[in-house]
Design an enzyme around this catalytic site. Structure first.
Site, short mmCIF file in Angstrom:
data_model
loop_
_atom_site.label_atom_id
_atom_site.label_comp_id
_atom_site.label_asym_id
_atom_site.label_seq_id
_atom_site.Cartn_x
_atom_site.Cartn_y
_atom_site.Cartn_z
N TYR A 160 39.40 33.80 47.59
CA TYR A 160 39.64 33.26 46.24
C TYR A 160 38.36 32.62 45.67
O TYR A 160 37.90 33.02 44.59
CB TYR A 160 40.78 32.25 46.30
CG TYR A 160 41.85 32.42 45.22
CD1 TYR A 160 41.65 33.23 44.11
CD2 TYR A 160 43.06 31.74 45.30
CE1 TYR A 160 42.64 33.37 43.15
CE2 TYR A 160 44.05 31.88 44.33
CZ TYR A 160 43.83 32.69 43.26
OH TYR A 160 44.80 32.82 42.30
N GLU A 167 33.22 36.41 39.52
CA GLU A 167 33.65 36.49 38.12
C GLU A 167 32.77 35.61 37.22
O GLU A 167 32.32 36.04 36.16
CB GLU A 167 35.11 36.04 37.99
CG GLU A 167 36.07 37.02 38.66
CD GLU A 167 37.52 36.54 38.66
OE1 GLU A 167 37.89 35.73 37.79
OE2 GLU A 167 38.27 36.99 39.53
C1 LIG Z 1 42.30 35.02 27.86
C2 LIG Z 1 41.30 34.49 28.78
C3 LIG Z 1 41.87 34.00 30.03
C4 LIG Z 1 40.87 33.30 30.84
C5 LIG Z 1 41.51 32.44 31.85
C6 LIG Z 1 40.54 31.78 32.74
C7 LIG Z 1 41.27 31.20 33.89
C8 LIG Z 1 40.43 30.97 35.03
C9 LIG Z 1 41.10 30.59 36.30
C10 LIG Z 1 41.66 31.75 37.07
C11 LIG Z 1 40.86 32.12 38.23
C12 LIG Z 1 41.44 33.36 38.88
C13 LIG Z 1 40.41 34.08 39.54
C14 LIG Z 1 40.91 35.28 40.30
O1 LIG Z 1 40.93 36.40 39.47
C15 LIG Z 1 39.99 35.49 41.43
C16 LIG Z 1 40.63 36.30 42.48
O2 LIG Z 1 41.71 36.79 42.45
S1 LIG Z 1 39.64 36.45 43.79
C17 LIG Z 1 40.62 37.28 45.01
C18 LIG Z 1 41.45 36.34 45.81
N1 LIG Z 1 42.65 36.18 45.09
C19 LIG Z 1 43.79 35.84 45.65
O3 LIG Z 1 43.91 35.60 46.83
C20 LIG Z 1 44.90 35.85 44.70
C21 LIG Z 1 45.92 34.96 45.10
N2 LIG Z 1 46.80 34.98 44.01
C22 LIG Z 1 48.00 35.51 44.11
O4 LIG Z 1 48.42 35.90 45.15
C23 LIG Z 1 48.87 35.65 42.90
O5 LIG Z 1 48.16 36.11 41.89
C24 LIG Z 1 49.63 34.44 42.60
C25 LIG Z 1 50.30 34.58 41.24
C26 LIG Z 1 48.70 33.25 42.57
C27 LIG Z 1 50.66 34.37 43.72
O6 LIG Z 1 51.59 33.47 43.51
P1 LIG Z 1 53.09 33.71 43.93
O7 LIG Z 1 53.82 32.50 43.56
O8 LIG Z 1 53.61 35.01 43.40
O9 LIG Z 1 52.99 33.75 45.49
P2 LIG Z 1 53.62 34.67 46.58
O10 LIG Z 1 52.85 35.91 46.72
O11 LIG Z 1 53.75 33.83 47.77
O12 LIG Z 1 55.06 35.08 46.02
C28 LIG Z 1 56.12 34.14 45.77
C29 LIG Z 1 57.46 34.84 45.89
O13 LIG Z 1 57.54 35.92 44.97
C30 LIG Z 1 57.68 37.13 45.69
N3 LIG Z 1 56.94 38.16 44.97
C31 LIG Z 1 55.94 37.97 44.12
N4 LIG Z 1 55.48 39.14 43.66
C32 LIG Z 1 56.23 40.08 44.25
C33 LIG Z 1 56.24 41.49 44.20
N5 LIG Z 1 55.36 42.18 43.46
N6 LIG Z 1 57.14 42.14 44.95
C34 LIG Z 1 58.02 41.48 45.72
N7 LIG Z 1 58.07 40.14 45.82
C35 LIG Z 1 57.18 39.46 45.09
C36 LIG Z 1 57.15 36.86 47.07
O14 LIG Z 1 57.63 37.70 48.05
C37 LIG Z 1 57.64 35.45 47.25
O15 LIG Z 1 59.05 35.49 47.48
P3 LIG Z 1 59.74 34.71 48.68
O16 LIG Z 1 59.26 33.28 48.58
O17 LIG Z 1 61.21 34.87 48.45
O18 LIG Z 1 59.27 35.42 49.92
#
Ligand SMILES: CCCCCCCCCCCCC[C@@H](O)CC(=O)SCCNC(=O)CCNC(=O)[C@H](O)C(C)(C)COP(=O)(O)OP(=O)(O)OC[C@H]1O[C@@H](n2cnc3c(N)ncnc32)[C@H](O)[C@@H]1OP(=O)(O)O
Length: 238
Positions: A160, A167
């Site tokens: 992350y 970015e």
């Molecule tokens: C208009 C201009 C906008 C400019 C904005 C500027 C903002 C700047 C700040 C942002 C910085 C972001 C930078 C970023 O792009 C850099 C990178 O990504 S670098 C690479 C490393 N990145 C990561 O590791 C990303 C980590 N992030 C994520 O995983 C997700 O995006 C996130 C939304 C953060 C995840 O959160 P979530 O709450 O979904 O976590 P979980 O994965 O644990 O899921 C929770 C529960 O939901 C279920 N789930 C979610 N999605 C699915 C799916 N597709 N299919 C099935 N189930 C899904 C998951 O299983 C969990 O359920 P349960 O608890 O029941 O098991």
């Protein structure tokens, strides 16, 4: 026969626990397999390009179509927030920042496409997404290998911040071209009587990483404690 009935009961119980129906679950499995495949195709294309050319120059151009396609497809994750236990706010920030990086930075400003920072965030995104989507797929199928679960909730600790560095460096590299060309900017006087300077907008976007990124990072750390260590975490409503 008895065993397959038992299996389907276990599966139903798991689905009930997640609160998603069969149609939503089938869709999510399809979506997650498609996304895992897409990011795997991207990984293979990047490795092949580098092995053939021995340089990262031209890499972005060669994979841009696949990247645009799969990263834009991720907008569906905002809809998925209605069916899975996840925060629309966190997902919205994550997805919109990625779409912004692809369409309004890297795709729009050709001069920066060969920057090392572009390759940096591309490699990091690819590693993250292959792990994340395969985690969701195996989890939905109730056959989740521990190492995928561990990787999903551990690799982000390094990936992350490194992705964010990639970015930010890319936006920084774009600044002089944006300033010189005046792209996406609206100068006064004009018939709408409004002005917009994309250069300053980018400075604001860069600054917004300071309050927003820690929110995403701490969200993932909480998810890690919940999933890997079984801690019960009470999240605030978004
Ligand atoms: C208009 C201009 C906008 C400019 C904005 C500027 C903002 C700047 C700040 C942002 C910085 C972001 C930078 C970023 O792009 C850099 C990178 O990504 S670098 C690479 C490393 N990145 C990561 O590791 C990303 C980590 N992030 C994520 O995983 C997700 O995006 C996130 C939304 C953060 C995840 O959160 P979530 O709450 O979904 O976590 P979980 O994965 O644990 O899921 C929770 C529960 O939901 C279920 N789930 C979610 N999605 C699915 C799916 N597709 N299919 C099935 N189930 C899904 C998951 O299983 C969990 O359920 P349960 O608890 O029941 O098991």
């Amino acid at each position: 026969m008895a065993s397959s009935e038992e299996d389907s009961t276990v599966e139903e119980k798991e689905n009930n626990k997640r609160g998603i129906g069969t149609v939503a679950r089938t869709w999510l499995i399809f979506y997650n397999i498609a996304m895992t495949t897409g990011w795997l195709v991207l990984a293979i294309a990047m490795i092949r390009f580098y092995m053939q050319k021995g340089s990262h120059k031209g890499l972005y151009r060669s994979i841009q179509k696949t990247l645009k396609y799969f990263q834009t497809f991720a907008l569906l994750e905002l809809v998925h927030c209605l069916i899975v236990h996840t925060s629309m706010l966190v997902t919205g920030v994550q997805v919109s920042s990625r779409i912004f990086m692809v369409w309004f930075i890297t795709q729009s400003i050709k001069q920066i496409q060969n920057e090392e920072s572009v390759i940096l965030f591309l490699v990091i995104w690819t590693m993250t997404e292959i792990t994340r989507y395969s985690y969701y797929t195996f989890n939905l199928l109730n056959h989740l290998p521990y190492f995928i679960k561990w990787a999903r909730y551990t690799l982000f600790i390094i990936l992350y911040p490194v992705g964010v560095v990639g970015e930010l460096l890319t936006i920084y590299a774009a600044l002089p071209y944006v300033q010189k060309s005046g792209m996406y900017s609206l100068r006064l006087p004009n018939k709408y009587n409004v002005s917009f300077d994309y250069y300053y907008f980018l400075l604001i976007v860069m600054a917004s990483y300071i309050p927003l990124f820690p929110q995403l990072y701490f969200h993932m750390l909480r998810q890690r404690r919940k999933v890997l260590h079984g801690e019960v975490i009470v999240e605030k409503d978004d």
